[in-house]
Design a protein around this motif. Sequence first.
Motif, PDB file in Angstrom:
ATOM      1  N   ARG A 136      -0.321   9.759   4.630  1.00  0.00           N
ATOM      2  CA  ARG A 136      -1.554   9.067   5.037  1.00  0.00           C
ATOM      3  C   ARG A 136      -1.364   7.587   4.733  1.00  0.00           C
ATOM      4  O   ARG A 136      -0.679   7.224   3.774  1.00  0.00           O
ATOM      5  CB  ARG A 136      -2.761   9.593   4.265  1.00  0.00           C
ATOM      6  CG  ARG A 136      -3.009  11.075   4.377  1.00  0.00           C
ATOM      7  CD  ARG A 136      -3.796  11.394   5.593  1.00  0.00           C
ATOM      8  NE  ARG A 136      -3.932  12.844   5.710  1.00  0.00           N
ATOM      9  CZ  ARG A 136      -4.543  13.426   6.686  1.00  0.00           C
ATOM     10  NH1 ARG A 136      -5.085  12.713   7.638  1.00  0.00           N
ATOM     11  NH2 ARG A 136      -4.622  14.721   6.761  1.00  0.00           N
ATOM     12  N   THR A 137      -1.970   6.753   5.558  1.00  0.00           N
ATOM     13  CA  THR A 137      -1.840   5.309   5.392  1.00  0.00           C
ATOM     14  C   THR A 137      -3.213   4.695   5.134  1.00  0.00           C
ATOM     15  O   THR A 137      -4.183   5.027   5.814  1.00  0.00           O
ATOM     16  CB  THR A 137      -1.205   4.679   6.647  1.00  0.00           C
ATOM     17  OG1 THR A 137       0.050   5.325   6.893  1.00  0.00           O
ATOM     18  CG2 THR A 137      -0.973   3.187   6.465  1.00  0.00           C
ATOM     19  N   LEU A 138      -3.257   3.803   4.162  1.00  0.00           N
ATOM     20  CA  LEU A 138      -4.471   3.085   3.793  1.00  0.00           C
ATOM     21  C   LEU A 138      -4.273   1.602   4.054  1.00  0.00           C
ATOM     22  O   LEU A 138      -3.292   1.014   3.606  1.00  0.00           O
ATOM     23  CB  LEU A 138      -4.796   3.318   2.309  1.00  0.00           C
ATOM     24  CG  LEU A 138      -5.957   2.525   1.729  1.00  0.00           C
ATOM     25  CD1 LEU A 138      -7.274   2.882   2.428  1.00  0.00           C
ATOM     26  CD2 LEU A 138      -6.056   2.765   0.218  1.00  0.00           C
ATOM     27  N   ILE A 139      -5.219   1.021   4.780  1.00  0.00           N
ATOM     28  CA  ILE A 139      -5.243  -0.421   5.004  1.00  0.00           C
ATOM     29  C   ILE A 139      -6.464  -0.950   4.262  1.00  0.00           C
ATOM     30  O   ILE A 139      -7.597  -0.653   4.644  1.00  0.00           O
ATOM     31  CB  ILE A 139      -5.335  -0.768   6.507  1.00  0.00           C
ATOM     32  CG1 ILE A 139      -4.189  -0.125   7.281  1.00  0.00           C
ATOM     33  CG2 ILE A 139      -5.365  -2.284   6.707  1.00  0.00           C
ATOM     34  CD1 ILE A 139      -4.375  -0.145   8.795  1.00  0.00           C
ATOM     35  N   LEU A 140      -6.228  -1.665   3.179  1.00  0.00           N
ATOM     36  CA  LEU A 140      -7.321  -2.247   2.389  1.00  0.00           C
ATOM     37  C   LEU A 140      -7.446  -3.716   2.748  1.00  0.00           C
ATOM     38  O   LEU A 140      -6.470  -4.462   2.654  1.00  0.00           O
ATOM     39  CB  LEU A 140      -7.015  -2.144   0.893  1.00  0.00           C
ATOM     40  CG  LEU A 140      -7.281  -0.842   0.190  1.00  0.00           C
ATOM     41  CD1 LEU A 140      -6.842  -0.948  -1.271  1.00  0.00           C
ATOM     42  CD2 LEU A 140      -8.730  -0.447   0.280  1.00  0.00           C
ATOM     43  N   MET A 141      -8.648  -4.133   3.125  1.00  0.00           N
ATOM     44  CA  MET A 141      -8.871  -5.511   3.551  1.00  0.00           C
ATOM     45  C   MET A 141     -10.118  -6.069   2.875  1.00  0.00           C
ATOM     46  O   MET A 141     -11.164  -5.421   2.865  1.00  0.00           O
ATOM     47  CB  MET A 141      -9.063  -5.536   5.081  1.00  0.00           C
ATOM     48  CG  MET A 141      -9.285  -6.910   5.671  1.00  0.00           C
ATOM     49  SD  MET A 141      -9.529  -6.832   7.487  1.00  0.00           S
ATOM     50  CE  MET A 141      -7.900  -6.346   8.038  1.00  0.00           C
ATOM     51  N   ARG A 142      -9.986  -7.255   2.319  1.00  0.00           N
ATOM     52  CA  ARG A 142     -11.165  -7.970   1.832  1.00  0.00           C
ATOM     53  C   ARG A 142     -11.779  -8.700   3.029  1.00  0.00           C
ATOM     54  O   ARG A 142     -11.053  -9.195   3.903  1.00  0.00           O
ATOM     55  CB  ARG A 142     -10.778  -8.967   0.745  1.00  0.00           C
ATOM     56  CG  ARG A 142     -11.985  -9.671   0.166  1.00  0.00           C
ATOM     57  CD  ARG A 142     -11.611 -10.602  -0.952  1.00  0.00           C
ATOM     58  NE  ARG A 142     -12.786 -11.357  -1.372  1.00  0.00           N
ATOM     59  CZ  ARG A 142     -12.740 -12.464  -2.073  1.00  0.00           C
ATOM     60  NH1 ARG A 142     -11.574 -12.946  -2.459  1.00  0.00           N
ATOM     61  NH2 ARG A 142     -13.842 -13.097  -2.398  1.00  0.00           N
ATOM     62  N   HIS A 143     -13.091  -8.769   3.082  1.00  0.00           N
ATOM     63  CA  HIS A 143     -13.755  -9.483   4.176  1.00  0.00           C
ATOM     64  C   HIS A 143     -13.219 -10.905   4.293  1.00  0.00           C
ATOM     65  O   HIS A 143     -12.719 -11.485   3.330  1.00  0.00           O
ATOM     66  CB  HIS A 143     -15.271  -9.501   3.978  1.00  0.00           C
ATOM     67  CG  HIS A 143     -15.688 -10.274   2.743  1.00  0.00           C
ATOM     68  ND1 HIS A 143     -15.756 -11.649   2.713  1.00  0.00           N
ATOM     69  CD2 HIS A 143     -16.027  -9.849   1.508  1.00  0.00           C
ATOM     70  CE1 HIS A 143     -16.133 -12.043   1.513  1.00  0.00           C
ATOM     71  NE2 HIS A 143     -16.296 -10.963   0.748  1.00  0.00           N
ATOM     72  N   ALA A 144     -13.344 -11.455   5.490  1.00  0.00           N
ATOM     73  CA  ALA A 144     -12.917 -12.833   5.737  1.00  0.00           C
ATOM     74  C   ALA A 144     -13.913 -13.802   5.087  1.00  0.00           C
ATOM     75  O   ALA A 144     -14.957 -13.408   4.560  1.00  0.00           O
ATOM     76  CB  ALA A 144     -12.793 -13.072   7.234  1.00  0.00           C
ATOM     77  N   LYS A 145     -13.593 -15.084   5.143  1.00  0.00           N
ATOM     78  CA  LYS A 145     -14.366 -16.135   4.475  1.00  0.00           C
ATOM     79  C   LYS A 145     -15.808 -16.180   4.995  1.00  0.00           C
ATOM     80  O   LYS A 145     -16.045 -16.265   6.189  1.00  0.00           O
ATOM     81  CB  LYS A 145     -13.689 -17.489   4.714  1.00  0.00           C
ATOM     82  CG  LYS A 145     -14.259 -18.616   3.915  1.00  0.00           C
ATOM     83  CD  LYS A 145     -13.780 -18.537   2.506  1.00  0.00           C
ATOM     84  CE  LYS A 145     -14.222 -19.766   1.734  1.00  0.00           C
ATOM     85  NZ  LYS A 145     -14.159 -19.538   0.306  1.00  0.00           N
ATOM     86  N   SER A 146     -16.752 -16.146   4.051  1.00  0.00           N
ATOM     87  CA  SER A 146     -18.164 -16.149   4.432  1.00  0.00           C
ATOM     88  C   SER A 146     -18.783 -17.521   4.249  1.00  0.00           C
ATOM     89  O   SER A 146     -18.241 -18.393   3.576  1.00  0.00           O
ATOM     90  CB  SER A 146     -18.933 -15.106   3.623  1.00  0.00           C
ATOM     91  OG  SER A 146     -18.847 -15.402   2.250  1.00  0.00           O
TER      92      SER A 146
ATOM     93  N   VAL B 199      -3.677  -5.255   2.398  1.00  0.00           N
ATOM     94  CA  VAL B 199      -2.515  -4.510   1.932  1.00  0.00           C
ATOM     95  C   VAL B 199      -2.486  -3.175   2.669  1.00  0.00           C
ATOM     96  O   VAL B 199      -3.528  -2.583   2.948  1.00  0.00           O
ATOM     97  CB  VAL B 199      -2.524  -4.302   0.391  1.00  0.00           C
ATOM     98  CG1 VAL B 199      -3.695  -3.463  -0.068  1.00  0.00           C
ATOM     99  CG2 VAL B 199      -1.204  -3.718  -0.085  1.00  0.00           C
ATOM    100  N   VAL B 200      -1.288  -2.747   3.003  1.00  0.00           N
ATOM    101  CA  VAL B 200      -1.087  -1.462   3.675  1.00  0.00           C
ATOM    102  C   VAL B 200      -0.249  -0.599   2.747  1.00  0.00           C
ATOM    103  O   VAL B 200       0.805  -1.037   2.280  1.00  0.00           O
ATOM    104  CB  VAL B 200      -0.369  -1.643   5.033  1.00  0.00           C
ATOM    105  CG1 VAL B 200      -0.201  -0.296   5.730  1.00  0.00           C
ATOM    106  CG2 VAL B 200      -1.121  -2.630   5.916  1.00  0.00           C
ATOM    107  N   MET B 201      -0.744   0.610   2.468  1.00  0.00           N
ATOM    108  CA  MET B 201      -0.048   1.537   1.571  1.00  0.00           C
ATOM    109  C   MET B 201       0.071   2.901   2.228  1.00  0.00           C
ATOM    110  O   MET B 201      -0.827   3.333   2.951  1.00  0.00           O
ATOM    111  CB  MET B 201      -0.814   1.716   0.265  1.00  0.00           C
ATOM    112  CG  MET B 201      -0.889   0.524  -0.603  1.00  0.00           C
ATOM    113  SD  MET B 201      -1.747   0.942  -2.132  1.00  0.00           S
ATOM    114  CE  MET B 201      -2.660  -0.560  -2.375  1.00  0.00           C
ATOM    115  N   GLU B 202       1.161   3.568   1.909  1.00  0.00           N
ATOM    116  CA  GLU B 202       1.407   4.920   2.406  1.00  0.00           C
ATOM    117  C   GLU B 202       1.390   5.888   1.223  1.00  0.00           C
ATOM    118  O   GLU B 202       1.920   5.576   0.152  1.00  0.00           O
ATOM    119  CB  GLU B 202       2.762   4.962   3.099  1.00  0.00           C
ATOM    120  CG  GLU B 202       3.092   6.273   3.761  1.00  0.00           C
ATOM    121  CD  GLU B 202       4.430   6.186   4.479  1.00  0.00           C
ATOM    122  OE1 GLU B 202       4.412   6.098   5.713  1.00  0.00           O
ATOM    123  OE2 GLU B 202       5.466   6.193   3.782  1.00  0.00           O
TER     124      GLU B 202
END
Length: 164
Positions: free
Chosen positions: A3-13, A134-137
């Motif tokens: 399984r692959t996880l893509i964790l992303m913080r929101h862009a600049k607010s 970050v992308v993790m497997e």
Amino acid sequence: MTRTLILMRHAKSSWDDYKLADHDRPLNKRGRRSAKALGEWLARKPWQPDQALVSNARRTQETFAGLGLSLTADFTRTLYHADATEMQLVLETGTGETVLMIGHNPGISLFAQDMAATAPEHPKFSDFPTGATVVMEFDIQSWDDVERGTGKVLDFVIPRELMA
């Protein structure tokens, strides 16, 4: 199976309207450009999300929209300023093979650090600036099997590198 996880913080607010509640702050111009650049980066990668779990804050919703994915997100209040434990509980409900999660610091940074078997050699991984991804497997059958410290980092990027 993996399984692959893509964790992303929101862009600049934006902080232009000081009367807005934190939950209601939109992206600023740089944030909208960053979200688009992250979407273009993601489109060139072999991993494509088939599920999106996203905080229901305005800036995370706008980040998701800016990615340009042909995917419907599950927007949840639980991910709004969630800590690492709450983020893992949400992830364990995931059903996709590749899950995109968009959230907020400090929770998303701590979650990324907790989940990675080995942190990438990138100076910005530990502070996870806006738009950091970050992308993790994981070698698991389903997300309810996921354990901290077992994710193999496949990639890490910040928007500034994409727009240079």
